[in-house]
Design a protein around this motif. Structure first.
Motif, PDB file in Angstrom:
ATOM      1  N   ASP A 177       0.870  -1.180   0.000  1.00  0.00           N
ATOM      2  CA  ASP A 177       0.000   0.000   0.000  1.00  0.00           C
ATOM      3  C   ASP A 177       0.905   1.228   0.000  1.00  0.00           C
ATOM      4  O   ASP A 177       1.049   1.925   1.001  1.00  0.00           O
ATOM      5  N   LEU A 178       1.547   1.467  -1.137  1.00  0.00           N
ATOM      6  CA  LEU A 178       2.541   2.529  -1.255  1.00  0.00           C
ATOM      7  C   LEU A 178       1.986   3.633  -2.143  1.00  0.00           C
ATOM      8  O   LEU A 178       1.770   3.416  -3.336  1.00  0.00           O
ATOM      9  N   PRO A 179       1.754   4.824  -1.612  1.00  0.00           N
ATOM     10  CA  PRO A 179       1.265   5.926  -2.441  1.00  0.00           C
ATOM     11  C   PRO A 179       2.370   6.481  -3.326  1.00  0.00           C
ATOM     12  O   PRO A 179       3.555   6.194  -3.114  1.00  0.00           O
ATOM     13  N   ALA A 180       2.007   7.265  -4.317  1.00  0.00           N
ATOM     14  CA  ALA A 180       3.003   8.013  -5.081  1.00  0.00           C
ATOM     15  C   ALA A 180       3.681   8.987  -4.126  1.00  0.00           C
ATOM     16  O   ALA A 180       3.023   9.677  -3.344  1.00  0.00           O
ATOM     17  N   GLN A 181       5.009   9.037  -4.157  1.00  0.00           N
ATOM     18  CA  GLN A 181       5.778   9.831  -3.198  1.00  0.00           C
ATOM     19  C   GLN A 181       7.204   9.973  -3.710  1.00  0.00           C
ATOM     20  O   GLN A 181       7.558   9.370  -4.729  1.00  0.00           O
ATOM     21  N   PRO A 182       8.035  10.783  -3.045  1.00  0.00           N
ATOM     22  CA  PRO A 182       9.439  10.866  -3.471  1.00  0.00           C
ATOM     23  C   PRO A 182      10.035   9.466  -3.595  1.00  0.00           C
ATOM     24  O   PRO A 182       9.821   8.600  -2.735  1.00  0.00           O
ATOM     25  N   LEU A 183      10.784   9.237  -4.664  1.00  0.00           N
ATOM     26  CA  LEU A 183      11.238   7.893  -4.995  1.00  0.00           C
ATOM     27  C   LEU A 183      12.084   7.273  -3.894  1.00  0.00           C
ATOM     28  O   LEU A 183      11.948   6.082  -3.604  1.00  0.00           O
ATOM     29  N   ALA A 184      12.964   8.042  -3.260  1.00  0.00           N
ATOM     30  CA  ALA A 184      13.797   7.482  -2.192  1.00  0.00           C
ATOM     31  C   ALA A 184      12.945   6.947  -1.050  1.00  0.00           C
ATOM     32  O   ALA A 184      13.204   5.867  -0.508  1.00  0.00           O
ATOM     33  N   ALA A 185      11.897   7.707  -0.679  1.00  0.00           N
ATOM     34  CA  ALA A 185      11.003   7.266   0.398  1.00  0.00           C
ATOM     35  C   ALA A 185      10.236   6.019  -0.013  1.00  0.00           C
ATOM     36  O   ALA A 185      10.030   5.096   0.786  1.00  0.00           O
ATOM     37  N   ALA A 186       9.808   5.971  -1.274  1.00  0.00           N
ATOM     38  CA  ALA A 186       9.072   4.802  -1.752  1.00  0.00           C
ATOM     39  C   ALA A 186       9.933   3.552  -1.724  1.00  0.00           C
ATOM     40  O   ALA A 186       9.468   2.470  -1.341  1.00  0.00           O
ATOM     41  N   LEU A 187      11.211   3.683  -2.098  1.00  0.00           N
ATOM     42  CA  LEU A 187      12.108   2.529  -2.077  1.00  0.00           C
ATOM     43  C   LEU A 187      12.361   2.043  -0.657  1.00  0.00           C
ATOM     44  O   LEU A 187      12.510   0.844  -0.407  1.00  0.00           O
ATOM     45  N   ALA A 188      12.410   2.985   0.282  1.00  0.00           N
ATOM     46  CA  ALA A 188      12.583   2.599   1.684  1.00  0.00           C
ATOM     47  C   ALA A 188      11.363   1.817   2.173  1.00  0.00           C
ATOM     48  O   ALA A 188      11.493   0.791   2.860  1.00  0.00           O
ATOM     49  N   GLN A 189      10.163   2.279   1.810  1.00  0.00           N
ATOM     50  CA  GLN A 189       8.953   1.573   2.217  1.00  0.00           C
ATOM     51  C   GLN A 189       8.853   0.213   1.526  1.00  0.00           C
ATOM     52  O   GLN A 189       8.425  -0.774   2.126  1.00  0.00           O
ATOM     53  N   TYR A 190       9.258   0.182   0.255  1.00  0.00           N
ATOM     54  CA  TYR A 190       9.265  -1.090  -0.470  1.00  0.00           C
ATOM     55  C   TYR A 190      10.163  -2.107   0.234  1.00  0.00           C
ATOM     56  O   TYR A 190       9.791  -3.269   0.411  1.00  0.00           O
ATOM     57  N   ALA A 191      11.361  -1.674   0.643  1.00  0.00           N
ATOM     58  CA  ALA A 191      12.298  -2.571   1.317  1.00  0.00           C
ATOM     59  C   ALA A 191      11.719  -3.089   2.624  1.00  0.00           C
ATOM     60  O   ALA A 191      11.909  -4.258   2.979  1.00  0.00           O
TER      61      ALA A 191
END
Length: 204
Positions: A20-34
């Protein structure tokens, strides 16, 4: 190179996970993905600055979720070490290819650089690939000379890192790079037990 790590164990390729990852700054998204997937993603900070991820929601495998997250960002991700840490390296997507001969030229030049770098590293016992991992970033001048080399992921030995840079300092290709070659080039040096391949001849 910025590693994004998670304490979660690496998920298998076939395992379905809830994202459940919203569109957001890419670095933050990759951190949440990890954090959700347990898969590390390594990237260079300057590359992702100002980039926004695509939203990812629902059940996906780790690979599918990462592909969806990177849609439209200009990046793709390559497996680096599926046998051990399960890491990915973020890579720029090449611009829309021109004629086939131009695309082949770029691929051929990449292979030329890799071969010359391999030979240069094999010439010194300290830097001979096979038992360490590192990520190098290279700028190639119009003359074909490597104008700048940097270690973006250390081999774990500062003396070896310095020797690697010294080995590449005066390295010159036998022809100039294609005008549309995407620079810098990023090369991953991996141990033989992770990525089997050619081995250095005996060095002295």
């Amino acid at each position: 190179m910025q590693p994004v790590d998670s304490a979660a164990s690496t998920s298998s390729e076939s395992q379905m996970l809830d994202f459940d990852l919203p569109a957001q700054p890419l670095a933050a998204a990759l951190a949440q993905y990890a954090a959700v997937s347990g898969r590390s993603v390594m990237f260079i900070d300057e590359w992702v600055a100002g980039r926004t991820s695509a939203p990812v929601r629902g059940r996906h495998t780790s690979h599918a979720a990462l592909r969806a997250l990177l849609a439209g960002t200009g990046f793709t991700a390559d497996d680096v070490d599926t046998q051990l840490s399960g890491a990915f390296i973020l890579k720029r997507v090449a611009a829309s290819p021109g004629v086939a001969s131009a695309a082949g030229s770029k691929r051929g030049y990449d292979a030329l650089v890799q071969a010359r770098v391999w030979d240069a590293l094999c010439a010194d016992r300290r830097t001979a690939p096979g038992h360490y991992r590192s990520i190098l970033q290279l700028q190639v001048a119009a003359s074909g000379r490597i104008s700048q080399a940097s270690v973006v992921s250390s081999s774990g030995d500062p003396a070896r890192d310095a020797a690697m840079l010294a080995a590449l300092a005066d390295l010159t290709m036998d022809r100039p790079p294609p005008a549309d070659l995407a620079l810098p080039l990023t090369l991953a040096i991996l141990p033989h037990d992770v990525l089997p391949g050619p081995r250095c001849a005996t060095v002295h």
